[in-house]
Write an enzyme that holds these catalytic residues in place. Structure first.
Site, PDB file in Angstrom:
ATOM      1  N   CYS A   1       0.869  -1.173   0.000  1.00 56.74           N
ATOM      2  CA  CYS A   1       0.000   0.000   0.000  1.00 56.74           C
ATOM      3  C   CYS A   1       0.912   1.231   0.000  1.00 56.74           C
ATOM      4  CB  CYS A   1      -0.916   0.009   1.230  1.00 56.74           C
ATOM      5  SG  CYS A   1      -0.028   0.137   2.806  1.00 56.74           S
TER       6      CYS A   1
ATOM      7  N   HIS B   1       3.132   2.479  10.680  1.00 58.86           N
ATOM      8  CA  HIS B   1       2.106   2.239  11.703  1.00 58.86           C
ATOM      9  C   HIS B   1       1.905   3.425  12.646  1.00 58.86           C
ATOM     10  CE1 HIS B   1       3.833  -1.741  10.626  1.00 58.86           C
ATOM     11  NE2 HIS B   1       2.584  -2.130  10.671  1.00 58.86           N
TER      12      HIS B   1
ATOM     13  N   CYS C   1       2.238   6.649   8.134  1.00 61.12           N
ATOM     14  CA  CYS C   1       1.291   6.756   7.029  1.00 61.12           C
ATOM     15  C   CYS C   1       0.352   7.933   7.269  1.00 61.12           C
ATOM     16  CB  CYS C   1       0.481   5.460   6.933  1.00 61.12           C
ATOM     17  SG  CYS C   1      -0.852   5.528   5.725  1.00 61.12           S
TER      18      CYS C   1
ATOM     19  N   GLU D   1       0.160  -0.150  15.248  1.00 60.91           N
ATOM     20  CA  GLU D   1      -0.769   0.954  14.970  1.00 60.91           C
ATOM     21  C   GLU D   1      -1.693   1.207  16.158  1.00 60.91           C
ATOM     22  OE1 GLU D   1      -4.689   1.933  12.392  1.00 60.91           O
ATOM     23  OE2 GLU D   1      -3.172   0.752  11.331  1.00 60.91           O
TER      24      GLU D   1
ATOM     25  N   THR E   1      -6.730   0.673  10.979  1.00 59.76           N
ATOM     26  CA  THR E   1      -6.953   0.900   9.547  1.00 59.76           C
ATOM     27  C   THR E   1      -6.899  -0.368   8.698  1.00 59.76           C
ATOM     28  OG1 THR E   1      -4.607   1.368   9.143  1.00 59.76           O
ATOM     29  CG2 THR E   1      -6.031   3.245   9.679  1.00 59.76           C
TER      30      THR E   1
ATOM     31  N   CYS F   1      -8.741   1.793   6.213  1.00 59.11           N
ATOM     32  CA  CYS F   1      -8.142   2.371   5.004  1.00 59.11           C
ATOM     33  C   CYS F   1      -8.782   1.749   3.770  1.00 59.11           C
ATOM     34  CB  CYS F   1      -6.631   2.111   5.000  1.00 59.11           C
ATOM     35  SG  CYS F   1      -5.811   2.668   3.486  1.00 59.11           S
TER      36      CYS F   1
ATOM     37  N   SER G   1       1.616 -10.437   9.795  1.00 58.28           N
ATOM     38  CA  SER G   1       0.767  -9.418   9.184  1.00 58.28           C
ATOM     39  C   SER G   1      -0.708  -9.610   9.510  1.00 58.28           C
ATOM     40  CB  SER G   1       0.965  -9.418   7.662  1.00 58.28           C
ATOM     41  OG  SER G   1       0.028  -8.561   7.043  1.00 58.28           O
TER      42      SER G   1
END
Length: 296
Positions: A12, A74, A96, A130, A166, A203, A231
């Site tokens: 991303c 994050h 981000c 995050e 997100t 997101c 992940s």
């Protein structure tokens, strides 16, 4: 057998931006520290380590002085920035923009909700980088929920403001939202005051991949999903593949491939998480193509 890579898979914007910043900083061969894995993909972490990126944890950060530290996509809680000032650490901030905007929204909701005794609830994974940054905007007073069982942490007689990590599943968010809404209604049947403010903060670059992957999964006999095991986004997107194609397999790299998966396959689809580099998916595709009769 034809092997195809999903054109919508791969980094991303936030992850790509963070990795580019790290590589730019290390261009002259300088060592750069990174607070936590820059991306939840061990293959990419190893590649960047060879270039000079050194992963540290929060305890190690406290011991550092007069150096450069990368803040990954994050984001981080306010305490990290405070410590950096105290220890003369130059922060290379690759947070981000989507996460930074969400941090500001969470902080504003927390500050403005104090008068009404409101609770900030975060739908996310406890301990995820995050979520640590988001909870930090509330002085770690936010309630983190991942499953239905976690809803017992909420006081349903008080107002609730809900946000999401997100990278969580849209379906999962709306399921939790519905449960909170119903329990608030049951606990406050006589109240005329609004008690719930739900914010879909997922997101869209992530959530849009769910329908795209659903379509991609049905177009191939076998799906190989490439992702780091850490992940959160990878687990969510793999579940989408598995739901639409039972012949879906999760691998971290080409070493985990099994030839038996492709015995009856005429087409194989390669896809991955927002933290999966394209070069790794190409590497996996190449290994599958090495099986007799395959073509990328």
């Amino acid at each position: 057998m034809k092997v195809s890579i999903d054109k919508n898979s791969g980094y991303c914007f936030g992850v790509e931006f963070a990795i580019q910043m790290a590589e730019d900083e290390m261009e002259n061969g300088e060592e750069l520290f990174c607070l936590g894995d820059i991306v939840h993909n061990s293959m990419e972490v190893q590649r960047l380590h060879r270039k000079g990126l050194r992963i540290i944890d929060r305890e190690q950060l406290q011991e550092l002085r007069d150096c450069k530290v990368l803040i990954r996509a994050h984001g981080e809680p306010p305490e990290t920035y405070k410590l950096a000032l105290e220890n003369n650490i130059e922060l290379i901030d690759a947070s981000c923009p989507v996460v930074l905007k969400l941090q500001n929204r969470v902080k504003h909701a927390f500050d403005s909700g104090k008068a009404a005794n409101a609770q900030i609830v975060l739908y996310g994974q406890v301990g995820h980088a995050e979520v640590i940054g988001l909870a930090g905007q509330t002085g770690d007073e936010a309630i983190i929920v991942t499953t239905e069982e976690d809803l017992s942490k909420i006081d349903f007689t008080r107002p609730v403001t809900l946000f999401s990590q997100t990278t969580k599943s849209t379906k999962g968010f709306y399921h939790i939202k519905g449960l909170i809404e119903e329990r608030l209604r049951q606990a406050n049947q006589d109240s005329t005051q609004p008690l719930f403010d739900a914010n879909d903060s997922i997101c869209r670059q992530v959530s849009n991949r769910e329908p795209q992957l659903a379509r991609f999964s049905t177009e191939h006999d076998v799906i190989v999903f490439v992702s780091g095991k850490k992940s959160s986004n990878g687990k969510a997107l793999y579940s989408v593949c598995k739901q639409h194609n039972p012949n879906s397999y999760f691998v971290e790299n080409e070493d985990e491939l099994e030839e038996a998966w492709f015995a009856q396959a005429e087409s194989v689809g390669i896809c991955g998480a927002t933290s999966t580099p394209m070069w790794l998916m190409e590497q996996v595709a190449g290994s599958i193509a090495a099986i007799e009769g395959a073509a990328v």
